[in-house]
Design an enzyme around this catalytic site. Structure first.
Site, PDB file in Angstrom:
ATOM      1  N   LEU A  64       0.833  -1.205   0.000  1.00 14.13           N
ATOM      2  CA  LEU A  64       0.000   0.000   0.000  1.00 14.13           C
ATOM      3  C   LEU A  64       0.868   1.256   0.000  1.00 14.13           C
ATOM      4  O   LEU A  64       2.058   1.196   0.326  1.00 14.13           O
ATOM      5  CB  LEU A  64      -0.911  -0.037   1.228  1.00 14.13           C
ATOM      6  CG  LEU A  64      -1.846  -1.248   1.292  1.00 14.13           C
ATOM      7  CD1 LEU A  64      -2.602  -1.288   2.619  1.00 14.13           C
ATOM      8  CD2 LEU A  64      -2.826  -1.226   0.125  1.00 14.13           C
ATOM      9  N   PRO A  65       0.271   2.411  -0.351  1.00 11.24           N
ATOM     10  CA  PRO A  65       1.094   3.618  -0.503  1.00 11.24           C
ATOM     11  C   PRO A  65       1.826   4.044   0.771  1.00 11.24           C
ATOM     12  O   PRO A  65       3.022   4.333   0.730  1.00 11.24           O
ATOM     13  CB  PRO A  65       0.085   4.687  -0.928  1.00 11.24           C
ATOM     14  CG  PRO A  65      -1.068   3.948  -1.520  1.00 11.24           C
ATOM     15  CD  PRO A  65      -1.126   2.633  -0.784  1.00 11.24           C
ATOM     16  N   THR A  95       6.353   0.641   2.129  1.00 11.78           N
ATOM     17  CA  THR A  95       7.344   1.418   2.878  1.00 11.78           C
ATOM     18  C   THR A  95       6.591   2.358   3.810  1.00 11.78           C
ATOM     19  O   THR A  95       5.866   3.242   3.346  1.00 11.78           O
ATOM     20  CB  THR A  95       8.231   2.250   1.916  1.00 11.78           C
ATOM     21  OG1 THR A  95       8.875   1.365   1.007  1.00 11.78           O
ATOM     22  CG2 THR A  95       9.278   3.030   2.690  1.00 11.78           C
ATOM     23  N   LYS A 170      15.354   0.053   5.237  1.00 10.89           N
ATOM     24  CA  LYS A 170      14.942   0.636   3.955  1.00 10.89           C
ATOM     25  C   LYS A 170      15.135   2.157   3.957  1.00 10.89           C
ATOM     26  O   LYS A 170      15.624   2.751   2.994  1.00 10.89           O
ATOM     27  CB  LYS A 170      13.470   0.256   3.715  1.00 10.89           C
ATOM     28  CG  LYS A 170      12.728   1.061   2.694  1.00 10.89           C
ATOM     29  CD  LYS A 170      12.902   0.531   1.306  1.00 10.89           C
ATOM     30  CE  LYS A 170      12.220   1.454   0.300  1.00 10.89           C
ATOM     31  NZ  LYS A 170      12.467   1.117  -1.065  1.00 10.89           N
ATOM     32  N   LYS A 245       8.866  11.068   0.105  1.00 12.49           N
ATOM     33  CA  LYS A 245       8.172  10.354   1.196  1.00 12.49           C
ATOM     34  C   LYS A 245       9.181   9.611   2.073  1.00 12.49           C
ATOM     35  O   LYS A 245       9.155   9.705   3.299  1.00 12.49           O
ATOM     36  CB  LYS A 245       7.166   9.369   0.596  1.00 12.49           C
ATOM     37  CG  LYS A 245       6.513   8.451   1.607  1.00 12.49           C
ATOM     38  CD  LYS A 245       5.768   7.302   0.934  1.00 12.49           C
ATOM     39  CE  LYS A 245       6.054   6.009   1.644  1.00 12.49           C
ATOM     40  NZ  LYS A 245       5.509   4.824   1.034  1.00 12.49           N
TER      41      LYS A 245
END
Ligand code: NAD
Length: 296
Positions: A64-65, A95, A170, A245
């Site tokens: 998902l976003p 992420t 990450k 982001k």
């Protein structure tokens, strides 16, 4: 093994396709009609809701976003975790902030459901080719259980630590990548402004102490490397807004860990300025245009 795949966008759709090609019984769901229609073209079985997809699944995978979507999917009385049986497994590949990943894992583990955070590196090309790198946080037992699905979508699976550690890894990696991209752009822009050929300069720096991944694989100057987004009008690749982001997540993680990340903060501000100037959808290597006078 039954798999529910929630979030069939740029990354999720090819990942679900690879699981299905490998013979797993996959049921997908996406809240967007357009994404559902595209997944149906791949022949994916679709459910009418995330709950319906998850009901019978041994493993629920999400792509998902952002954190708000992940928390909305899993948490609360209306969340999927409240309706899953004990012994099942959740694999979130989105992420998101490490704190979001830890919250979801705590709720899952309290209900007897396994849970790992498994964000990826490798982009849409890696998702399509099943060559993603997974950076995983969770218990060793849950990571081992997840291997059977992760191996069908990627080629490297790294267990980084406990819940949230995959997300922290990450974020650290992408902060370094952003800094490397900006630094490499700055050096190339200086060379170009001083009359050097960027191809020659890149080749020399590659073999010298300034050599790095950006010079090897992802040169930001158009026509230095044939296959990079820079040589295709900065289309495709990894979007400026996605990098922005991730840098926001890095900054939030730095505040919470009381860590000093001066270059990460500067990188976030430069990417924010680039996005505000209307370039959010371009590949993140287009930051070179903010820094120097580069054609393309
Ligand atoms: P995307 O926007 O293409 O896909 C996300 C999908 O999730 C969309 O189709 C959206 O409709 C769906 N969705 C949102 N809320 C939902 C909900 N509650 N239930 C069901 N579906 C829902 O994004 P993407 O490029 O596939 O990226 C997904 C994640 O992977 C992000 O967290 C991103 O940061 C990460 N990521 C992306 C890349 C990349 O190159 N695109 C690389 C590495 C990591």
């Amino acid at each position: 093994m039954k798999v529910a795949f929630i979030g069939l966008g740029n990354m999720g759709r090819p990942m679900a396709r690879n699981l299905r090609s490998a013979g797993l019984d996959v049921t997908g769901f996406d809240s967007s009609t357009e994404a559902r229609a595209k997944a149906a073209e791949d022949g994916l079985t679709l459910a009418a809701s995330a709950h319906e997809a998850a009901r019978e699944a041994d493993v629920v995978i999400s792509m998902l976003p952002a954190g708000e979507h992940v928390e909305a999917l899993y948490l609360g009385d209306a969340g999927v975790l409240a309706h899953m049986d004990r012994g099942r497994l959740v694999v979130d590949c989105s992420t998101v902030a490490p704190s979001s990943a830890r919250t979801v894992a705590e709720v899952a583990l309290a209900r007897g459901i396994g849970c790992i955070d498994a964000p990826v590196s490798g982009g849409t090309a890696g998702a399509a080719a099943a060559t993603l790198t997974f950076m995983v946080g969770g218990t060793t037992a849950d990571v081992e259980r997840a291997r059977v699905v992760l191996e069908k979508m990627g080629k490297n699976i790294f267990h980084a630590g406990s819940a949230g550690a995959g997300q922290t890894t990450k974020i650290c990696n992408n902060m370094l990548l952003a800094i490397q991209m900006i630094g490499t752009s700055e050096a190339l822009a200086l060379g170009i402004a001083s009359g050097l050929d960027p191809k020659v300069l890149s080749e020399i720096m590659k073999q010298s102490s300034g050599g790095n991944w950006v010079l090897d694989k992802y040169n930001p100057v158009p026509n230095v490397m044939e296959t990079t987004p820079a040589s295709k009008g900065y289309a495709g690749g990894f979007g400026t807004d996605l990098m922005l982001k991730d840098l926001g997540l890095a900054l939030a993680a730095a505040v919470s860990a009381r860590a000093s990340t001066p270059l990460g903060s500067l990188a976030r501000n430069l990417y924010a300025a680039h996005s505000l100037a209307g370039h959010g959808a371009l590949d993140f290597s287009s930051i070179v245009r903010l820094i120097g006078n580069v054609e393309g």
